[in-house]
Design a protein around this motif. Structure first.
Motif, PDB file in Angstrom:
ATOM      1  N   GLN A   1      -0.377   4.757  11.199  1.00  0.00           N
ATOM      2  CA  GLN A   1       0.545   5.771  10.911  1.00  0.00           C
ATOM      3  C   GLN A   1       0.101   6.518   9.768  1.00  0.00           C
ATOM      4  OE1 GLN A   1       3.849   3.256   8.919  1.00  0.00           O
ATOM      5  NE2 GLN A   1       4.594   2.603  11.011  1.00  0.00           N
ATOM      6  N   GLY A   2      -1.084   6.361   9.326  1.00  0.00           N
ATOM      7  CA  GLY A   2      -1.805   7.422   8.384  1.00  0.00           C
ATOM      8  C   GLY A   2      -1.524   6.984   6.917  1.00  0.00           C
ATOM      9  N   PRO A   3      -2.092   7.222   6.140  1.00  0.00           N
ATOM     10  CA  PRO A   3      -1.757   7.027   4.578  1.00  0.00           C
ATOM     11  C   PRO A   3      -0.721   7.720   4.076  1.00  0.00           C
ATOM     12  CG  PRO A   3      -4.091   7.894   4.871  1.00  0.00           C
ATOM     13  CD  PRO A   3      -3.624   8.129   6.098  1.00  0.00           C
ATOM     14  N   ARG A   4       0.208   6.933   3.273  1.00  0.00           N
ATOM     15  CA  ARG A   4       1.400   7.724   2.857  1.00  0.00           C
ATOM     16  C   ARG A   4       1.711   7.093   1.448  1.00  0.00           C
ATOM     17  NH1 ARG A   4       1.091   3.530   5.464  1.00  0.00           N
ATOM     18  NH2 ARG A   4       2.512   1.599   5.511  1.00  0.00           N
ATOM     19  N   ALA A   5       2.206   7.836   0.653  1.00  0.00           N
ATOM     20  CA  ALA A   5       2.490   7.828  -0.712  1.00  0.00           C
ATOM     21  C   ALA A   5       3.439   6.387  -1.028  1.00  0.00           C
ATOM     22  CB  ALA A   5       3.123   8.964  -1.501  1.00  0.00           C
TER      23      ALA A   5
ATOM     24  N   GLY B   1      -3.575   2.042   3.702  1.00  0.00           N
ATOM     25  CA  GLY B   1      -3.297   3.311   3.450  1.00  0.00           C
ATOM     26  C   GLY B   1      -2.061   3.781   2.397  1.00  0.00           C
ATOM     27  N   LEU B   2      -1.234   2.734   1.726  1.00  0.00           N
ATOM     28  CA  LEU B   2      -0.316   3.095   0.970  1.00  0.00           C
ATOM     29  C   LEU B   2      -1.059   3.470  -0.298  1.00  0.00           C
ATOM     30  CD1 LEU B   2       2.382   0.162   0.856  1.00  0.00           C
ATOM     31  CD2 LEU B   2       2.662   2.895   1.400  1.00  0.00           C
ATOM     32  N   TYR B   3      -0.803   4.462  -0.986  1.00  0.00           N
ATOM     33  CA  TYR B   3      -1.355   4.831  -2.278  1.00  0.00           C
ATOM     34  C   TYR B   3      -0.458   5.511  -3.337  1.00  0.00           C
ATOM     35  CZ  TYR B   3      -0.697   9.838  -0.449  1.00  0.00           C
ATOM     36  OH  TYR B   3      -0.247  10.815   0.176  1.00  0.00           O
ATOM     37  N   CYS B   4      -0.782   5.748  -4.497  1.00  0.00           N
ATOM     38  CA  CYS B   4      -0.049   6.326  -5.575  1.00  0.00           C
ATOM     39  C   CYS B   4      -1.017   7.042  -6.382  1.00  0.00           C
ATOM     40  CB  CYS B   4       0.736   5.271  -6.425  1.00  0.00           C
ATOM     41  SG  CYS B   4      -0.014   4.240  -7.325  1.00  0.00           S
TER      42      CYS B   4
ATOM     43  N   ALA C   1      -3.456  12.673   0.775  1.00  0.00           N
ATOM     44  CA  ALA C   1      -3.586  11.765   1.944  1.00  0.00           C
ATOM     45  C   ALA C   1      -4.788  11.833   2.394  1.00  0.00           C
ATOM     46  CB  ALA C   1      -2.541  12.497   2.977  1.00  0.00           C
TER      47      ALA C   1
END
Length: 310
Positions: A14-18, A68-71, A81
Motif C-alpha cells: 500500500q506504500g508508506p503512510r502516516a 511503512g507506517l511513520y510519524c 512518504a
C-alpha cells in the motif's frame, strides 16, 4: 537482540503512510519504541544537513516502521512518504544510510518547495534501551541528547543540555522536556490562556492563590504568566518565579502598573537584573483588551522566548 516479525507484505504494497501527524520529539521516539516492543523493525530518520532553505530545523526527525507506517517530519510534508520508503529499504537491507534530497540529490523527481537541499541520516534502531532512557529522562523533565555515530551505526544516550548538530564525526540530537506554563490570575484570563497554550502543545498548570508554588517546580523549560489585577496578590508568585530558572516571566498590567510593581520589588531587595526578567506589559502586543486576544498575545510571546532560549 529483538526478534522481528515478518514484514506485512500487504501493508508494504500500500506504500508508506502516516500513523499520525506530529512533530513532537517525544511522540516520535515513543512511536519508534512501541514499534520495537511490538516486534517490528524501526528506523530513526534525522535531518543532519541543510543546504539553502528548509522547512524544518536541523535535528528534525521521523520514525519509520518496517511496514511503512511513520510519524514525524523532516520537511514540510512533501517528502515524508518518499523518505519512509527509503527507510523501509534500509530496514530490509539491514544497513544505515544517508539520503540527499533537493539540491545536490540524485532524485530529480523529488523537489523541495523551498529550493534548498537536505541530508537525512537513516538509522536502524537495534536496541530499545536508548529510547527508553531518553523518554524516561524527559518524563523527569531532564534535557538529554542522542549521539549518533554513523560509522558504528550506533546511538548513545547522553544526559545534559546542548544543541542539535555535528560534534566531530557524530551527530547529536538535543531533546528538551515538554514546555510548561504556570498561570495565575483571574478566572477569565487564565482560562483563555490555558486553552490556547494547551492547544499549542504546552503542559498547563493553573495556580490557585491559596496553594502557592515553590521555585523548584519551575525549571528552565517553564514559563510563568501572572495575570492578577492586584500587585499585592501577584507579589508572592513573582518572588517565587524570580527565584527560579524559568525562561519566561510575564505580568499583566500597563507600564504605569509595572513601575509600581518594580518599586514594590525593590523594597523587597530586588535589583535591576531581576526586574529585567519580567516581561511587562505581558505578550507580544500590549493593547489586548479582551481575554482571547490576550491569550494569543501571551502564548505567542512565550513561544518566541522559548525559541530564543534554545
Amino acid at each position: 537482540m529483538i526478534a522481528l516479525n515478518a514484514p506485512d507484505l500487504e501493508a508494504i504494497a500500500q506504500g508508506p503512510r502516516a500513523a499520525f501527524l506530529s512533530d513532537d520529539a517525544s511522540e516520535i521516539l515513543h512511536f519508534a519504541l512501541q514499534s520495537l516492543d511490538g516486534g517490528y523493525g524501526a528506523a530513526l530518520v534525522t535531518l543532519v544537513e541543510i543546504r539553502g532553505g528548509a522547512a524544518r530545523a536541523i535535528g528534525a526527525q521521523m520514525a519509520v516502521r518496517e511496514d511503512g507506517l511513520y510519524c514525524g517530519f523532516v520537511s514540510g510534508g512533501c517528502t515524508e512518504a518518499a523518505v519512509a520508503a527509503e527507510a523501509v529499504i534500509a530496514l530490509q537491507q539491514g544497513m544505515d544510510r544517508n539520503l540527499r534530497l533537493g539540491e545536490g540529490s540524485p532524485f530529480f523527481d523529488i523537489v523541495l518547495p523551498c529550493g534548498g537541499g537536505i541530508t537525512l541520516a537513516i538509522h536502524i534502531i537495534r536496541a530499545a534501551t536508548v529510547l527508553r532512557d531518553v523518554l524516561a529522562a524527559l518524563q523527569r523533565r531532564m534535557p538529554v541528547r542522542l549521539r549518533y555515530h554513523a560509522g558504528a551505526q550506533k546511538l548513545a544516550f547522553t544526559p545534559g543540555e546542548g544543541a542539535s548538530g555535528w560534534e566531530g564525526d557524530c551527530f547529536v540530537s538535543a531533546f528538551h522536556p515538554k514546555p510548561r506554563l504556570f498561570i495565575g490570575g483571574t478566572p477569565m484570563e487564565t482560562g483563555a490562556v490555558a486553552r490556547v497554550a494547551a492547544a499549542s502543545g504546552y503542559e498547563v498548570i493553573v495556580v490557585e492563590r491559596r496553594r502557592p508554588i515553590s521555585p523548584d517546580q519551575l525549571d528552565p523549560d517553564t514559563a510563568v504568566a501572572i495575570l492578577y489585577h492586584d500587585i499585592d496578590k501577584e507579589l508572592p508568585f513573582l518572588v517565587c518565579a524570580l527565584a527560579s530558572p524559568a525562561f519566561y516571566i510575564g505580568a499583566l498590567g500597563s507600564r504605569r502598573t509595572h513601575e509600581k510593581r518594580c518599586a514594590a520589588l525593590r523594597q523587597l531587595g530586588y535589583g535591576e537584573p531581576e526586574l529585567a526578567r519580567i516581561k511587562a506589559p505581558i505578550g507580544i502586543f500590549d493593547k489586548a483588551k479582551d481575554s482571547n486576544s490576550l491569550a494569543l498575545s501571551i502564548v505567542a510571546d512565550v513561544a518566541r522566548s522559548r525559541l530564543q532560549h534554545h
